[in-house]
Design an enzyme around this catalytic site. Structure first.
Site, mmCIF file in Angstrom:
data_model
loop_
_atom_site.group_PDB
_atom_site.id
_atom_site.type_symbol
_atom_site.label_atom_id
_atom_site.label_comp_id
_atom_site.label_asym_id
_atom_site.label_seq_id
_atom_site.Cartn_x
_atom_site.Cartn_y
_atom_site.Cartn_z
ATOM 1 N N SER A 56 0.814 -1.214 0.000
ATOM 2 C CA SER A 56 0.000 0.000 0.000
ATOM 3 C C SER A 56 0.845 1.261 0.000
ATOM 4 C CB SER A 56 -0.921 0.000 1.217
ATOM 5 O OG SER A 56 -1.755 -1.136 1.212
ATOM 6 N N ASP A 75 -8.069 -5.521 1.253
ATOM 7 C CA ASP A 75 -6.698 -5.725 1.722
ATOM 8 C C ASP A 75 -6.671 -6.240 3.153
ATOM 9 O OD1 ASP A 75 -3.915 -5.733 1.654
ATOM 10 O OD2 ASP A 75 -3.778 -3.677 2.387
#
Length: 509
Positions: A29, A380
């Protein structure tokens, strides 16, 4: 959205496309949002550390000179994620640092291990600890007393982020610094095996409780004392900021540290927050990311609303803006953080998707903002749990929320771009590398869950009633990556992107 001709494609989100050392490295990320926000491919944490170790430059810099003051008469402590996942840390870099310290005179080393099970297969903690024990024994042959001192799972001990749960950091402080934990063992391999368990009731590596290693007299083998050196060996910033504050700030008061070692030589692998200058000392200088899109947009008078929940708020702000805290222009930018639930994410897989959607819809309808950027954390964070059923529910929730959001966009004659920063929930089982067949748990007969990111490319969609019909994706950029998306959304805003940025994906039909 896939069915609209030339308005869907995929781009690379891992490896060299986002500044990582090789295309075997999973995206994450942080590097993903660096690329999305800057339009540039920047050498990132893992690569910077590799270069510093390979060249020996690390051992010449001020951070190393600081910790070397403890080599002769004190202990050097290494704290970080024991993993070769390459997202937060890498095992070979830990060994490289220890080797460098031993070769330069360090007499006593203690490693405080945080088990992974997220960026690497769950259950691999035992093998990592075994390997570390073997490697530390080799350094003992060189005259260095080197041992594992404490540990615990990354989601339970030390590695909190965005101040979601300071108790995680407190547990780490108590284990690493004070030698206090619910569990004491004489052997670190036994510690991990025992705390993990086996079969259906096995505890994930991520969630192992804190433990301390003791000697034959039941005394902790590696508390952090006055004059010692402490190295946080993670290169990624987000989960090192809070423990850095506990070590760095003498007047820290978020929890009772009980004892604060004096004359501590404290460094991070990198500087984790450039605006806070935290920590003040570090082994490898951070990447310099200039001329990000956030800066460019405010210079062009574009008003922006950025929103996510706690788990991804730093990504749509700090990482998006080139590892920079705060606003470029508070008159043109609004950042909204929605607090995340403090539970394992598979227990509440909806997370805060509905709240994020409502906030974004309100921002769009207000007429105050020309650009809205949001991040749905569910695919995620729930994907990291390895819980397939919960991941399906998480993705279904995001699908529904995205539908509502795009309907609002169309009602307002807007334009949209939908993408991701890396793979995760797209594959939820571990696979054989050659055949791609799922790997099975020998105890349960079930597929082994995959808790890490993937190497998959990510989708990109454009659309909206405000987008002219002749605006489509180019077909001459087969190797495009996340950095190409920056110029793309700048063009969707009607601006000319800087030449510094990777090429836009757009053309006219």
């Amino acid at each position: 959205m896939k069915k609209v001709p030339r308005r869907y494609r995929s781009v690379k989100a891992h490896g060299t496309a986002v500044g990582l050392p090789s295309d075997a490295d999973m995206g994450n990320s942080e590097v993903g949002h660096n690329a999305l926000g800057s339009g540039q491919v920047i050498d990132q944490g893992a690569r910077l550390v590799d270069l510093a170790l390979e060249s020996g430059k690390m051992f010449e810099l001020p951070g190393w000179k600081l910790i070397s003051q403890a080599f002769a008469d004190h202990t050097v402590h290494f704290i970080g994620l024991l993993s070769d996942g390459g997202v937060h840390s890498r095992y070979n870099q830990l060994i490289g640092c220890i080797k460098g310290a031993v070769e330069r005179g360090a007499k006593r080393i203690r490693v405080h291990v945080l088990t992974d099970g997220r960026d690497v297969p769950d259950g691999s903690s035992v093998q990592f600890v075994k390997q570390l024990v073997e490697d530390l024994k080799k350094f003992e042959a060189d005259g260095c007393d080197a041992k594992i001192a404490s540990g615990g799972g990354r989601m339970c001990v030390t590695m909190d982020r965005y101040e979601a749960d300071w108790e995680i950091v407190k547990r780490g402080w108590q284990a690493h610094v004070l030698g206090k934990a619910p569990h004491y063992f004489k052997d670190p391999v036994e510690a991990v095996k025992t705390l993990r368990g086996s079969g259906d009731k096995a505890v994930s590596d991520q969630w192992l409780p804190p433990f301390v290693i003791v000697d034959d007299h039941d005394k902790p083998v590696g508390t952090i004392e006055d004059g010692d050196a402490v190295v946080l060996f993670n290169f990624r910033a987000d989960r090192m900021v809070e423990i850095s504050k506990a070590f760095e700030y003498p007047d820290f008061d978020i929890f009772d540290r009980e004892r604060y070692p004096k004359d501590l030589k404290f460094v991070g692998m990198m500087q984790y927050d450039g605006d806070l200058l935290l920590p003040a000392n570090f082994l490898v200088p951070p990447p310099e990311i200039h001329k990000t899109s956030g800066e460019y947009l405010v210079h062009n008078g574009i008003s922006t609303f950025a929103c996510s929940e706690t788990q991804k708020f730093g990504h749509v702000t700090f990482f998006w803006n080139g590892n920079r805290s705060g606003y470029f222009d508070s008159n043109l930018e609004t950042y909204l953080e929605i607090p995340s639930d403090k539970v394992p994410f598979n227990e509440l897989p909806h997370m805060k998707a509905h709240e994020i959607t409502a906030a974004a819809q309100e921002a769009m309808s207000s007429g105050k903002y020309q650009m809205i950027r949001i991040n749905y954390a569910n695919p995620d964070m729930v994907g990291h749990t390895g819980d397939l059923k919960a991941a399906i529910e998480a993705c279904t929730t995001v699908d529904k929320c995205l539908k509502d959001l795009l309907e609002t966009c169309n009602e307002l004659n807007g334009r949209f771009l939908v993408t991701s920063d890396h793979g995760n929930s797209d594959d939820m089982v571990q696979r054989e590398k050659k055949t791609n067949k799922p790997l099975m748990d020998q105890d349960t007969g079930k597929p082994l869950p995959l808790t890490s990111h993937t190497l998959a490319p990510v989708p990109v969609y454009i659309g909206g009633k405000g987008l002219p019909d002749n605006i489509v994706f180019r077909d001459d950029l087969p190797h495009a990556g996340l950095a190409n998306i920056t110029a793309t959304y700048i063009e969707l805003l009607g601006l000319q992107p800087p030449k510094l940025y990777k090429e836009s994906l757009l053309t006219t039909a």
